[in-house]
Motif scaffolding. Sequence first.
Motif, PDB file in Angstrom:
ATOM      1  N   LEU A  68       0.908  -1.110   0.126  1.00 38.01           N
ATOM      2  CA  LEU A  68      -0.025   0.031  -0.154  1.00 38.01           C
ATOM      3  C   LEU A  68       0.835   1.431  -0.065  1.00 38.01           C
ATOM      4  CD1 LEU A  68      -3.022  -0.706   2.496  1.00 38.01           C
ATOM      5  CD2 LEU A  68      -2.845  -1.044   0.027  1.00 38.01           C
ATOM      6  N   THR A  69       1.329   1.612  -1.191  1.00 34.01           N
ATOM      7  CA  THR A  69       2.105   2.860  -1.149  1.00 34.01           C
ATOM      8  C   THR A  69       1.256   3.875  -1.126  1.00 34.01           C
ATOM      9  OG1 THR A  69       2.090   2.622  -3.540  1.00 34.01           O
ATOM     10  CG2 THR A  69       3.773   1.765  -2.757  1.00 34.01           C
ATOM     11  N   VAL A  70       1.885   5.449  -1.206  1.00 35.80           N
ATOM     12  CA  VAL A  70       1.226   6.431  -1.073  1.00 35.80           C
ATOM     13  C   VAL A  70       0.203   6.527  -2.622  1.00 35.80           C
ATOM     14  CG1 VAL A  70       1.476   8.979  -1.110  1.00 35.80           C
ATOM     15  CG2 VAL A  70       3.074   7.609   0.190  1.00 35.80           C
ATOM     16  N   ASP A  71       0.847   6.135  -3.497  1.00 36.33           N
ATOM     17  CA  ASP A  71       0.174   6.094  -4.877  1.00 36.33           C
ATOM     18  C   ASP A  71      -1.327   5.359  -4.790  1.00 36.33           C
ATOM     19  OD1 ASP A  71       1.469   7.906  -6.171  1.00 36.33           O
ATOM     20  OD2 ASP A  71       2.738   6.544  -7.295  1.00 36.33           O
ATOM     21  N   VAL A  72      -1.067   3.973  -4.285  1.00 30.72           N
ATOM     22  CA  VAL A  72      -2.200   3.068  -3.963  1.00 30.72           C
ATOM     23  C   VAL A  72      -3.053   3.749  -3.160  1.00 30.72           C
ATOM     24  CG1 VAL A  72      -2.770   0.889  -2.998  1.00 30.72           C
ATOM     25  CG2 VAL A  72      -0.780   0.938  -4.718  1.00 30.72           C
ATOM     26  N   ILE A  73      -2.731   4.386  -2.096  1.00 28.52           N
ATOM     27  CA  ILE A  73      -3.751   4.869  -1.116  1.00 28.52           C
ATOM     28  C   ILE A  73      -4.525   6.057  -1.789  1.00 28.52           C
ATOM     29  CG2 ILE A  73      -4.182   5.865   1.167  1.00 28.52           C
ATOM     30  CD1 ILE A  73      -2.055   4.043   2.259  1.00 28.52           C
ATOM     31  N   LYS A  74      -3.671   6.736  -2.458  1.00 30.82           N
ATOM     32  CA  LYS A  74      -4.295   8.124  -3.186  1.00 30.82           C
ATOM     33  C   LYS A  74      -5.277   7.544  -4.111  1.00 30.82           C
ATOM     34  CE  LYS A  74      -0.666  11.491  -3.142  1.00 30.82           C
ATOM     35  NZ  LYS A  74       0.594  12.038  -4.079  1.00 30.82           N
ATOM     36  N   SER A  75      -5.026   6.687  -4.852  1.00 32.93           N
ATOM     37  CA  SER A  75      -6.042   6.042  -5.846  1.00 32.93           C
ATOM     38  C   SER A  75      -7.168   5.406  -4.993  1.00 32.93           C
ATOM     39  CB  SER A  75      -5.359   4.660  -6.503  1.00 32.93           C
ATOM     40  OG  SER A  75      -4.534   5.013  -7.153  1.00 32.93           O
ATOM     41  N   ILE A  76      -7.188   4.799  -3.664  1.00 37.86           N
ATOM     42  CA  ILE A  76      -8.449   4.494  -3.151  1.00 37.86           C
ATOM     43  C   ILE A  76      -8.938   5.782  -2.575  1.00 37.86           C
ATOM     44  CG2 ILE A  76      -9.136   3.276  -0.759  1.00 37.86           C
ATOM     45  CD1 ILE A  76      -6.291   1.758  -1.015  1.00 37.86           C
ATOM     46  N   PHE A  77      -8.688   6.681  -2.221  1.00 36.54           N
ATOM     47  CA  PHE A  77      -9.216   7.930  -1.875  1.00 36.54           C
ATOM     48  C   PHE A  77      -9.787   8.501  -2.957  1.00 36.54           C
ATOM     49  CE2 PHE A  77      -7.388  10.110   2.364  1.00 36.54           C
ATOM     50  CZ  PHE A  77      -7.413   8.929   2.824  1.00 36.54           C
ATOM     51  N   ALA A  78      -9.110   8.277  -4.397  1.00 41.93           N
ATOM     52  CA  ALA A  78      -9.778   8.917  -5.593  1.00 41.93           C
ATOM     53  C   ALA A  78     -11.282   7.976  -5.698  1.00 41.93           C
ATOM     54  CB  ALA A  78      -8.895   9.009  -6.606  1.00 41.93           C
ATOM     55  N   LYS A  79     -10.949   6.804  -5.731  1.00 41.46           N
ATOM     56  CA  LYS A  79     -12.172   5.945  -5.747  1.00 41.46           C
ATOM     57  C   LYS A  79     -13.447   6.322  -4.904  1.00 41.46           C
ATOM     58  CE  LYS A  79     -10.437   1.686  -6.059  1.00 41.46           C
ATOM     59  NZ  LYS A  79     -10.376   0.166  -5.657  1.00 41.46           N
ATOM     60  N   SER A  80     -12.858   6.529  -3.775  1.00 43.43           N
ATOM     61  CA  SER A  80     -14.165   6.915  -2.621  1.00 43.43           C
ATOM     62  C   SER A  80     -14.406   8.247  -2.948  1.00 43.43           C
ATOM     63  CB  SER A  80     -13.407   6.640  -1.367  1.00 43.43           C
ATOM     64  OG  SER A  80     -12.658   5.362  -1.310  1.00 43.43           O
ATOM     65  N   GLY A  81     -14.001   8.953  -3.924  1.00 39.23           N
ATOM     66  CA  GLY A  81     -14.629  10.445  -4.245  1.00 39.23           C
ATOM     67  C   GLY A  81     -14.001  11.344  -3.430  1.00 39.23           C
ATOM     68  N   LEU A  82     -12.837  11.183  -2.531  1.00 41.44           N
ATOM     69  CA  LEU A  82     -12.319  12.073  -1.659  1.00 41.44           C
ATOM     70  C   LEU A  82     -11.358  13.052  -2.443  1.00 41.44           C
ATOM     71  CD1 LEU A  82     -11.735   9.743   1.443  1.00 41.44           C
ATOM     72  CD2 LEU A  82     -13.006  11.767   1.436  1.00 41.44           C
ATOM     73  N   ILE A  83     -10.710  12.606  -3.351  1.00 42.42           N
ATOM     74  CA  ILE A  83      -9.870  13.662  -4.158  1.00 42.42           C
ATOM     75  C   ILE A  83      -9.775  13.153  -5.442  1.00 42.42           C
ATOM     76  CG2 ILE A  83      -8.095  13.556  -2.321  1.00 42.42           C
ATOM     77  CD1 ILE A  83      -6.512  11.663  -3.441  1.00 42.42           C
ATOM     78  N   ASP A  84      -9.116  14.377  -6.433  1.00 40.47           N
ATOM     79  CA  ASP A  84      -9.123  14.126  -7.874  1.00 40.47           C
ATOM     80  C   ASP A  84      -7.757  13.650  -8.140  1.00 40.47           C
ATOM     81  OD1 ASP A  84     -10.588  14.035  -9.723  1.00 40.47           O
ATOM     82  OD2 ASP A  84     -10.792  16.434 -10.293  1.00 40.47           O
ATOM     83  N   TYR A  85      -7.710  12.264  -8.353  1.00 42.71           N
ATOM     84  CA  TYR A  85      -6.115  12.033  -8.514  1.00 42.71           C
ATOM     85  C   TYR A  85      -5.887  10.816  -9.457  1.00 42.71           C
ATOM     86  CZ  TYR A  85      -1.830   9.337  -7.550  1.00 42.71           C
ATOM     87  OH  TYR A  85      -0.371   8.820  -7.452  1.00 42.71           O
ATOM     88  N   LYS A  86      -5.023  11.157 -10.356  1.00 41.88           N
ATOM     89  CA  LYS A  86      -4.873  10.152 -11.617  1.00 41.88           C
ATOM     90  C   LYS A  86      -3.279   9.875 -11.434  1.00 41.88           C
ATOM     91  CE  LYS A  86      -5.990   8.713 -16.334  1.00 41.88           C
ATOM     92  NZ  LYS A  86      -4.713   8.623 -16.848  1.00 41.88           N
ATOM     93  N   LYS A  87      -2.924   8.646 -11.315  1.00 41.57           N
ATOM     94  CA  LYS A  87      -1.538   8.152 -10.885  1.00 41.57           C
ATOM     95  C   LYS A  87      -0.732   8.619 -12.369  1.00 41.57           C
ATOM     96  CE  LYS A  87       1.623   4.467  -9.854  1.00 41.57           C
ATOM     97  NZ  LYS A  87       1.757   3.258 -10.106  1.00 41.57           N
ATOM     98  N   GLU A  88       0.426   9.220 -12.089  1.00 39.48           N
ATOM     99  CA  GLU A  88       1.359   9.846 -13.050  1.00 39.48           C
ATOM    100  C   GLU A  88       1.852   8.509 -13.776  1.00 39.48           C
ATOM    101  OE1 GLU A  88       3.998  12.837 -12.784  1.00 39.48           O
ATOM    102  OE2 GLU A  88       2.489  13.972 -11.470  1.00 39.48           O
TER     103      GLU A  88
END
Length: 599
Positions: free
Chosen positions: A315-335
């Motif tokens: 569970l890297t920072v990128d993976v957790i950001k993707s989980i947040f994005a999937k949950s509608g908390l942030i707008d994030y697309k992995k570079e």
Amino acid sequence: MKLFLSGNEAIAFGLMEAGVRFLTAYPGTPSSEVLPAAAEIKKRFNLNAYIEWSVNEKVAIEEATAASFCNVPSACVMKQVGLNVGMDPFMNTALVGTVGGFVLVVADDPGPHSSQTEQDSRFMAFFAKTPVLEPSTPKEAYKFSKEALSLSKRYEIPVMLRTTTRVSHSREDIEIGNIEDSGLSVEFKKDRDRYAATPHFRFILHKRLNEKLEKIKIENEIEEHFNGDTLIITSGISFAYICDIVEEFGLENKVKVLRIKMPFPLDESKIQKYIDEYGSAIVIEEGYPLIEMQIVDRRDVKGRNDGTVPKEGELTVDVIKSIFAKSGLIDYKKEEVVKPPFKRPSLCPGCGHRSAFYIIRKTFGNRAVYTGDIGCYTLGLNLNAVDTVHCMGASVSFAFGFNKAFSLDKNSKPIVATIGDSTFFHSGITPLIDAVHNRSPFILVILDNSTVAMTGNQTTPANETGASEHNKKPVSIEKIVEAIGVEFLRIRDAYDIEGMKEDLEAAKGYIENNDLPAVLIFRHPCVYTKEGLESNIRFEDVYIEQDKCTGCKVCIKDFECPSLVYNEETNKVFIDATTCIKCGQCVVSCPFDAIRVKR
Ligand code: SF4
Ligand code: SF4
């Protein structure tokens, strides 16, 4: 005093400051640095402590348990797969309980970066019914080490400190307290109903263990962070990453983070209250879903079980950001990151194991079955001389198993097992006993480089030096092999390629006409130990005559030394002088005699 420490060094400081005076370990990445750091602390503060590299994790846990029974604060360190080996005593240590305090430090390797499995040791704590503390930073690793010993002493229960690669290997400034001896009161109070309980009385011990857990559960406080509407439950390194993400995206008023320091034993009712209040929760924890599975009503819980959190991988920072994005908390697309071309790991230039694998493969070709083991020499894979790698010692038991299975079909394929010296001590002796006793003919090559090279050159039972005391009695591998009843044993320097060839041919003849294993010890010090650096053969120069080189790459394919480099422009191979140690071992690999040495 403020020190810039890695998580593993911080654990050593925490344990020694808390009073641990008996420490055992078996090396394994990412846990290996804890014990050497503790040995340094012992020396620096002149502490009355016993510290050792044990022969394996089972022995390490048993010895530290015995010291704890004598009222000596104790600890034991290993990586996650090591705990598989240590589970037998660990289960019983939990049941019987400890006296002077006992901390089991286990370093997990999600990813995995250097392990056979991605297993979550917190489940082993759950299985053994012992509390587990999970730090998220090196500073917490220091603090939780002390808390773990204190908890263990108060409840007479072993306590696991579970770290992961990132916590173990990252660094932080940490303020360290006083480290001094406060006097030990060493005594073993006999109590047969406890220490030698027969099965009839074991349930009483089990009942006591359950009572301890119920009390510890009440102490298990949940930390609250931030003040939003989305409930996130987390622990360990994931908590640190989530805090960073909250700061980066300004989510302080969007999420409520519950941080669990002790993922087991959990008071499920406390967590359930939060879930009822917030209506749902996302559980983000590194490893398996331990916290998630302890939540009784999981209908409104997202996590590993419903696929919100990936079921495997770190569970890297990128993976957790993707989980947040999937949950509608942030707008994030992995570079998309352009990854450098994959470079497979390789044995070091000049490693004696390479010469051994080269000649093993040349002697037995494709028909033989090659069972390998855990250590640098797993990389015999690159020389096509390793077909299986399973767990510590399995090279020997697999060779035995293959041989007996083949014999059921009158199949007589040659089998060559390879195992390192430390792994032989750890888990290779018992399967060799089985193979001799049950008359199984195969060739076992013990690749002896006199160190545990892969994890940082720790000592083995064959060395005179240890982790802190240096008057150890060396244990002889050859005498063990002979004592087991092996009748064919030869010892050879692994730089003597002709000699090894002779031994392998003789062993081949022996197993064709006998029903016992043949053992060969190919010995050469690791080139990165002091002994290896000082004693290794060095030619004045080793070079490739460019006129003779046809560019066939046979040397690279068959010998696989990383210092042999193919030049795309000239279509020839050259030797990279910056990495070559001028051992001259590669000379045999060129069919055109292009590799030359200057004496
Ligand atoms: S095996 Fe010999 S000829 Fe072939 S590439 Fe290597 S050095 Fe050149
Ligand atoms: S001499 Fe050959 S085998 Fe030895 S390090 Fe150099 S290239 Fe590798």
